[in-house]
Design a protein around this motif. Structure first.
Motif, PDB file in Angstrom:
ATOM      1  N   THR A  11      -3.968  17.565 -15.427  1.00  0.00           N
ATOM      2  CA  THR A  11      -5.283  15.987 -14.980  1.00  0.00           C
ATOM      3  C   THR A  11      -6.067  16.251 -15.274  1.00  0.00           C
ATOM      4  N   VAL A  42      -4.098   8.249 -10.929  1.00  0.00           N
ATOM      5  CA  VAL A  42      -3.709   9.376 -10.250  1.00  0.00           C
ATOM      6  C   VAL A  42      -4.550   8.678  -8.977  1.00  0.00           C
ATOM      7  N   THR A  46      -7.995  12.415  -5.756  1.00  0.00           N
ATOM      8  CA  THR A  46      -7.612  13.571  -7.200  1.00  0.00           C
ATOM      9  C   THR A  46      -9.675  13.232  -7.705  1.00  0.00           C
TER      10      THR A  46
END
Length: 200
Positions: A11, A42, A46
């Motif tokens: 991520t 996302v 995040t």
């Protein structure tokens, strides 16, 4: 590394890659955190798990690729010093061009006055690059590729001035000056002349 750690690492990489693509296209001032997270697919929150502000991504972009270059150079023991420095130059300019002219301009604006660099900017990048070059030359003296009396600091300053000069010319010429082309010319003509008196 467990699945959660792998997912977190992926991520973070995705956010950096997305931000870099947006920086290339639009420039730093034209993007925001929401746009980065939306393009990355996302949630906005995040982003703040990995970075405090969007400036932190520019900091990451300005350092991470150059650490990879350092590791790469350490693994090329079979190359002579001129080949290593040529490789360093080439990879350095690849990273600069890959980050894009908007990112390069943003970084130059942020650090042009080292006494007034805000805490969220990478005011130590010049020192970081200078030390990396100095370490390459120091190792060359230890490995008896360069003479003991080689003016390492001076040569490091000359080389870093050339690198940063190419970056600045690229920005000022609005892409008419091609850093990678000039890197090849510098390495073939000037670099060998600079090193020749000190090579063993």
């Amino acid at each position: 590394m467990n699945k959660r750690q792998i997912s977190a690492r992926n991520t973070r990489k995705k956010l950096i890659k997305t931000a870099l693509n947006l920086l290339r296209d639009k420039g730093f001032d034209s993007i925001n955190v929401e746009e980065i997270t939306k393009a990355a697919g996302v949630a906005k929150g995040t982003f703040y798990t990995y970075f405090k502000r969007k400036e932190d991504i520019v900091l990451e972009i300005s350092r991470a690729p150059f650490l990879e270059i350092q590791i790469e150079l350490e693994q090329t023991e079979n190359k002579n010093l001129t080949e290593k420095l040529t490789r360093y130059f080439h990879r350095f300019m690849e990273c600069v061009e890959s980050a894009g002219i908007h990112t390069c301009r943003q970084w130059i604006r942020d650090v042009i006055d080292p006494n007034n660099v805000p805490d969220d900017k990478d005011g130590q990048k010049w020192k970081y690059d200078f030390e990396m070059l100095k370490n390459i030359l120091d190792k060359a003296v230890k490995n008896k590729e360069l003479k003991k009396d080689t003016p390492i600091e001076l040569i490091s300053h000359i080389i870093i001035s050339e690198l940063y000069g190419m970056m600045t010319c690229w920005c000022m010429s609005d892409r008419k000056f091609e850093p990678l082309d000039w890197t090849e010319k510098f390495c073939k003509i000037q670099l060998e002349c600079i090193l020749r008196p000190y090579l063993i």
